[in-house]
Design an enzyme around this catalytic site. Structure first.
Site, PDB file in Angstrom:
ATOM      1  N   ASP A 148    -113.614  47.723  74.080  1.00  5.83           N
ATOM      2  CA  ASP A 148    -114.941  48.326  74.036  1.00  5.83           C
ATOM      3  C   ASP A 148    -114.882  49.539  74.983  1.00  5.83           C
ATOM      4  OD1 ASP A 148    -117.789  48.569  73.684  1.00  5.83           O
ATOM      5  OD2 ASP A 148    -117.946  47.808  75.731  1.00  5.83           O
ATOM      6  N   LEU A 149    -115.789  50.491  74.786  1.00  3.78           N
ATOM      7  CA  LEU A 149    -115.738  51.708  75.616  1.00  3.78           C
ATOM      8  C   LEU A 149    -116.705  51.656  76.813  1.00  3.78           C
ATOM      9  CD1 LEU A 149    -114.807  54.730  75.948  1.00  3.78           C
ATOM     10  CD2 LEU A 149    -116.769  55.320  74.516  1.00  3.78           C
ATOM     11  N   ASP A 150    -118.010  51.628  76.483  1.00  4.55           N
ATOM     12  CA  ASP A 150    -119.037  51.716  77.534  1.00  4.55           C
ATOM     13  C   ASP A 150    -119.022  50.465  78.415  1.00  4.55           C
ATOM     14  OD1 ASP A 150    -120.311  54.216  76.699  1.00  4.55           O
ATOM     15  OD2 ASP A 150    -121.003  53.114  74.955  1.00  4.55           O
TER      16      ASP A 150
ATOM     17  N   THR B 216    -120.330  54.051  81.860  1.00  3.45           N
ATOM     18  CA  THR B 216    -121.477  54.641  81.162  1.00  3.45           C
ATOM     19  C   THR B 216    -122.582  53.635  80.875  1.00  3.45           C
ATOM     20  OG1 THR B 216    -120.100  54.303  79.233  1.00  3.45           O
ATOM     21  CG2 THR B 216    -120.383  56.570  79.951  1.00  3.45           C
TER      22      THR B 216
ATOM     23  N   LYS C 259    -126.593  45.631  75.521  1.00  2.14           N
ATOM     24  CA  LYS C 259    -125.213  46.129  75.622  1.00  2.14           C
ATOM     25  C   LYS C 259    -124.460  45.858  74.327  1.00  2.14           C
ATOM     26  CE  LYS C 259    -124.381  45.854  80.609  1.00  2.14           C
ATOM     27  NZ  LYS C 259    -123.657  45.120  81.663  1.00  2.14           N
TER      28      LYS C 259
ATOM     29  N   SER D 116    -116.064  50.529  69.445  1.00  3.33           N
ATOM     30  CA  SER D 116    -117.325  50.796  70.141  1.00  3.33           C
ATOM     31  C   SER D 116    -118.452  51.056  69.151  1.00  3.33           C
ATOM     32  CB  SER D 116    -117.138  52.037  71.030  1.00  3.33           C
ATOM     33  OG  SER D 116    -118.389  52.512  71.484  1.00  3.33           O
ATOM     34  N   ALA D 117    -119.672  50.674  69.544  1.00  2.00           N
ATOM     35  CA  ALA D 117    -120.848  50.953  68.709  1.00  2.00           C
ATOM     36  C   ALA D 117    -121.317  52.393  68.872  1.00  2.00           C
ATOM     37  CB  ALA D 117    -121.981  50.022  69.116  1.00  2.00           C
TER      38      ALA D 117
ATOM     39  N   LYS E  27    -122.582  45.408  66.516  1.00  2.00           N
ATOM     40  CA  LYS E  27    -122.208  44.147  67.147  1.00  2.00           C
ATOM     41  C   LYS E  27    -123.517  43.363  67.355  1.00  2.00           C
ATOM     42  CE  LYS E  27    -118.572  46.547  69.761  1.00  2.00           C
ATOM     43  NZ  LYS E  27    -118.102  47.028  71.064  1.00  2.00           N
TER      44      LYS E  27
ATOM     45  N   GLU F 276    -114.323  43.133  76.396  1.00  2.00           N
ATOM     46  CA  GLU F 276    -115.742  43.401  76.152  1.00  2.00           C
ATOM     47  C   GLU F 276    -116.617  43.118  77.365  1.00  2.00           C
ATOM     48  OE1 GLU F 276    -118.312  44.334  74.620  1.00  2.00           O
ATOM     49  OE2 GLU F 276    -117.606  44.917  72.658  1.00  2.00           O
ATOM     50  N   ASP F 277    -117.634  43.962  77.575  1.00  4.79           N
ATOM     51  CA  ASP F 277    -118.594  43.688  78.661  1.00  4.79           C
ATOM     52  C   ASP F 277    -119.943  43.221  78.123  1.00  4.79           C
ATOM     53  OD1 ASP F 277    -119.405  46.187  77.578  1.00  4.79           O
ATOM     54  OD2 ASP F 277    -120.471  46.657  79.434  1.00  4.79           O
TER      55      ASP F 277
HETATM   56  C1  BG6 Z   1    -122.592  50.751  73.071  1.00  2.00           C
HETATM   57  C2  BG6 Z   1    -123.458  50.573  74.287  1.00  2.00           C
HETATM   58  O1  BG6 Z   1    -121.265  50.960  73.469  1.00  2.00           O
HETATM   59  O2  BG6 Z   1    -123.016  51.878  72.318  1.00  2.00           O
HETATM   60  C3  BG6 Z   1    -124.927  50.474  73.882  1.00  2.00           C
HETATM   61  O3  BG6 Z   1    -123.081  49.373  74.949  1.00  2.00           O
HETATM   62  C4  BG6 Z   1    -125.311  51.702  73.056  1.00  2.00           C
HETATM   63  O4  BG6 Z   1    -125.718  50.400  75.050  1.00  2.00           O
HETATM   64  C5  BG6 Z   1    -124.374  51.806  71.848  1.00  2.00           C
HETATM   65  O5  BG6 Z   1    -126.651  51.569  72.591  1.00  2.00           O
HETATM   66  C6  BG6 Z   1    -124.657  53.041  70.993  1.00  2.00           C
HETATM   67  O6  BG6 Z   1    -124.354  54.187  71.745  1.00  2.00           O
HETATM   68  P1  BG6 Z   1    -124.731  55.691  71.345  1.00  2.00           P
HETATM   69  O7  BG6 Z   1    -123.917  56.508  72.308  1.00  2.00           O
HETATM   70  O8  BG6 Z   1    -124.321  55.878  69.914  1.00  2.00           O
HETATM   71  O9  BG6 Z   1    -126.199  55.814  71.507  1.00  2.00           O
HETATM   72 MG    MG Z   2    -119.807  47.905  76.441  1.00  4.35          MG
END
Ligand code: BG6
Ligand code: MG
Length: 235
Positions: A23-25, A31, A59, A128-129, A159, A183-184
């Site tokens: 996962d990224l964020d 972030t 998240k 990542s989402a 997710k 994953e967090d």
């Molecule tokens: C996920 C985050 O990685 O991305 C979420 O954990 C976030 O908090 C989601 O809503 C979507 O991100 P973005 O950058 O497309 O708004």
């Molecule tokens: Mg995350």
């Protein structure tokens, strides 16, 4: 029943993990706090507030689904057009917050771990989402570590749907059972389990109970430790 099936699959795959999906964020880059702050600002502008505990449920969830959850908590109803506008506003605030992001925002131990995994011939992916994932990976200089990046521009299901991880495995040409996810997010842990993958939580045990192991950050890991976690969970 659901979990018994997956734990049995853990046993089968003992030594055969070939790919690591991150996962990224909140796992690779710092972030998650900015997503939280931007959502909080938006909620407050609507006369509502939510806690850090509530934020755990956001998240890993994509932008529109996160906003719908917040509106639902607040008991507010908005048209689809207004939802799009509010999501865009949150994204503008979020992008301002991450505007100055650079390699200094890579989380502790991340690069050492990625380098070691590459040297040990693991395939690496991001799952990542976020629709900002590619931009963040470029800004921080992390993009070159990954064979594949699957993000919110590629997969529309949020997710805990497993689509993002299944797509990463497919693009790497690796069986899902041979992938381990980092994953967090509670939603991300569930997505990985639904994809039939082993998952290591990054954060607090109380937030990520379904993960097979939880570390406070990737600085706690190296290839040797990873192998021993995989082995422990295979028995
Ligand atoms: C996920 C985050 O990685 O991305 C979420 O954990 C976030 O908090 C989601 O809503 C979507 O991100 P973005 O950058 O497309 O708004
Ligand atoms: Mg995350």
């Amino acid at each position: 029943m659901f979990f018994t099936k997956f734990f049995m699959r853990y046993r089968e795959r003992s030594q055969k993990i070939k790919a690591c999906i991150f996962d990224l964020d909140g796992v690779l880059v710092d972030t998650a706090i900015y997503h939280y702050r931007a959502w909080k600002k938006l909620a407050q502008s609507l006369g509502f507030d939510f806690s850090k505990e509530d934020n755990e449920h956001l998240k890993g969830v994509n932008r529109i689904s996160s906003l719908k959850m917040i509106l639902n908590w607040a008991g507010l109803q908005k048209s689809e057009e207004e939802i799009e506008r509010l999501a865009e506003l949150k994204n503008q605030w979020y992008k301002e917050m991450i505007g100055m992001m650079n390699a200094g925002h890579i989380l502790l131990g991340v690069e050492d771990f990625l380098k070691e995994l590459k040297e040990a011939d693991y395939l690496l992916a991001v799952g990542s989402a976020s629709k900002n994932a590619e931009a963040l990976l470029m800004k921080t200089g992390l993009r070159h570590y990954f064979d594949v990046v699957i993000d919110g521009t590629v997969v529309s299901e949020s997710k805990p749907d497993p689509a993002v991880f299944l797509k990463a495995a497919e693009c790497l040409s690796v069986d899902p059972v041979c992938c381990v996810v980092f994953e967090d997010a509670q939603a991300g842990v569930e997505a990985a389990l639904r994809a039939g993958m082993m998952v290591i939580g990054v954060g607090k045990v109380e937030d990520l109970r379904e993960a097979c192991e939880v570390v406070s950050g990737l600085h706690e890991l190296n290839v040797k430790k990873l192998c021993s976690i995989l082995k422990e969970n295979a028995n």
